[in-house]
Design an enzyme around this catalytic site. Structure first.
Site, PDB file in Angstrom:
ATOM      1  N   THR A   1     -23.645 -18.314   4.530  1.00 29.89           N
ATOM      2  CA  THR A   1     -22.658 -17.577   4.467  1.00 29.89           C
ATOM      3  C   THR A   1     -23.122 -15.964   5.221  1.00 29.89           C
ATOM      4  O   THR A   1     -24.188 -15.700   4.978  1.00 29.89           O
ATOM      5  CB  THR A   1     -22.242 -17.033   2.928  1.00 29.89           C
ATOM      6  OG1 THR A   1     -21.295 -15.981   2.886  1.00 29.89           O
ATOM      7  CG2 THR A   1     -23.414 -16.470   2.314  1.00 29.89           C
TER       8      THR A   1
ATOM      9  N   MET B   1     -16.947  -6.890   8.112  1.00 35.47           N
ATOM     10  CA  MET B   1     -16.263  -8.273   7.006  1.00 35.47           C
ATOM     11  C   MET B   1     -17.311  -8.186   5.755  1.00 35.47           C
ATOM     12  O   MET B   1     -18.472  -7.470   5.779  1.00 35.47           O
ATOM     13  CB  MET B   1     -16.631  -9.380   7.712  1.00 35.47           C
ATOM     14  CG  MET B   1     -15.756  -9.572   9.076  1.00 35.47           C
ATOM     15  SD  MET B   1     -15.922 -11.279   9.705  1.00 35.47           S
ATOM     16  CE  MET B   1     -15.012 -12.215   8.551  1.00 35.47           C
TER      17      MET B   1
ATOM     18  N   ASP C   1     -21.725 -13.458   4.530  1.00 35.02           N
ATOM     19  CA  ASP C   1     -21.565 -12.357   3.456  1.00 35.02           C
ATOM     20  C   ASP C   1     -22.867 -12.132   2.516  1.00 35.02           C
ATOM     21  O   ASP C   1     -23.073 -11.060   1.927  1.00 35.02           O
ATOM     22  CB  ASP C   1     -20.269 -12.647   2.527  1.00 35.02           C
ATOM     23  CG  ASP C   1     -18.998 -12.566   3.304  1.00 35.02           C
ATOM     24  OD1 ASP C   1     -18.928 -11.776   4.101  1.00 35.02           O
ATOM     25  OD2 ASP C   1     -18.048 -13.405   2.925  1.00 35.02           O
TER      26      ASP C   1
END
Length: 389
Positions: free
Chosen positions: A137, A182, A139
């Site tokens: 990921t 993001m 994130d």
């Protein structure tokens, strides 16, 4: 031709791609080739939909030159998806795995994909099918593990891009630039922009994360003060900024079923600066450029992605199942991590957010502790920019 009486291995990708998801794929393929227990090495084309439709690519039929390109190829070479699965789908997945003599299933994805991985594991318990999760990921929000492959490269991209933009703003210091990163619920990528700084006063001058309620009045105060001092200001914000009620600071622009689409936070804040402060402002939103960039791929990220791919195969061969490969940090300076296995149930849909000690008291910056944590993950030092003062 390769011959083996062993069972087959299947690799599947889930969720958004990263700059190193193919590096994990490479690590798994190369490790799988070493084990006589593994016959064919398959990849599911297009994520879990590829399993359901039995669309497999056999990596044993691919040229060595093609396989060697994987660690340096952006996005997912075998495709991925966010397909929602139902109980009947899990039953069908089991049937497909059994039909194709697939004993080893490696699922590469984020926390949502680890939820799917865990459910597949539960559905296959009565069979001799081993299911291992490979973390992925940008994130960095997968629970338990110190970090996840994909984040280091995304962090490097935002830091380098912020450093480059800051030189432009410094050269013509007439406006405020708001960069949107993001990470809707977790601010790890946004926070990584802090690594653009080389000395006190460098951009980014302000950083706002979704872990703290966004205070519009304080934001305008901070921007005005810095603009009066510097002339040019760089602000980095998360796409998921929320107010003290937990609502997005940007009104929804479109709703479809359970999906709600919001406008750009950077655009909203730039217009706010213009209207409320009368200061020129512009917005930048790299978006998926930040997860697709090979030019800014972190060498450490690539290396670790290969390692987790290989380790997942080793774990499956040893009889492990229902686990995700994770990182346990031994030291930061010098940087050293060890690989470990985490029960998939501890990871499924658990979101890791920025801890309080990584965020400053006012909620407009990160702390030195975060910078120390993040710096090794972006790989080689960023290029140094000439500074004329």
């Amino acid at each position: 031709m390769y011959e083996s009486s062993g069972a087959n291995l299947l690799i599947v990708h889930g969720g958004g791609p990263t700059a190193v998801i193919n590096a994990s794929l490479y690590g798994a393929i190369e490790e799988a080739k070493k084990h006589k227990e593994i016959a064919e090495i398959y990849g599911a084309m297009g994520g879990v939909a590829g399993i359901l439709e039995e669309k497999f690519i056999n990596f044993r039929n691919q040229s060595t030159s093609n396989i060697e390109l994987l660690p340096y190829t952006p996005a997912s070479a075998i495709g991925t998806s966010r397909k929602e699965l139902y109980d009947a789908d899990y039953e069908k997945i089991v049937k497909v795995l059994v039909k194709n003599n697939i004993k080893y299933l490696l699922f590469n994805g984020g926390n949502g994909s680890m939820d799917t991985c865990g459910k597949i594991h539960n559905a296959t318990k009565q069979y001799d099918i081993r299911v291992i999760g490979i973390p992925k990921t940008i994130d960095n929000d997968i629970a338990i593990t110190d970090h996840a492959p994909g984040f280091g490269s995304a962090a490097r991209y935002i830091a380098a891009s912020t450093a480059e933009v800051s030189q432009d703003i410094k050269a013509l210091p007439i406006h405020v630039c708001v960069i949107e990163a993001m990470g809707r619920n977790a601010g790890w990528i946004t926070a990584a922009s802090a690594l653009a700084r080389r000395s006190r006063g460098d951009a980014p001058h302000l950083i706002y994360l979704p872990e703290r309620p966004f205070n519009q009045n304080e934001f305008l105060e901070d921007v005005k003060k810095l603009y009066d001092e510097l002339g040019g200001v760089v602000v980095v914000v998360s796409e998921g900024l929320k107010n003290d009620k937990g609502e997005s600071i940007v009104p929804p622009v479109f709703t479809q079923g359970r999906s709600v689409y919001f406008g750009d936070v950077s655009s909203y804040l730039s217009l706010l600066i213009i209207k409320e402060l009368g200061i020129k402002s512009r917005c930048e939103k790299p978006g998926i450029l930040g997860r697709a960039s090979i030019a800014y791929q972190s060498s450490i990220d690539r290396q670790e992605a290969i390692q987790v791919g290989a380790y997942s195969v080793e774990a499956a061969i040893k009889g492990e199942t229902g686990k995700m490969v994770g990182f346990n940090r031994i030291s930061t300076v010098p940087y050293k991590c060890e690989l470990t296995l985490i029960p998939i149930a501890e990871v499924m849909m658990h979101e890791k957010k920025m801890p309080d000690n990584f965020i400053n008291d006012r909620g407009n910056d990160v702390t030195a502790e975060f910078v120390e944590y993040c710096r090794p993950l972006i790989g080689d030092p960023l290029a140094q920019f000439t500074n004329f003062r």
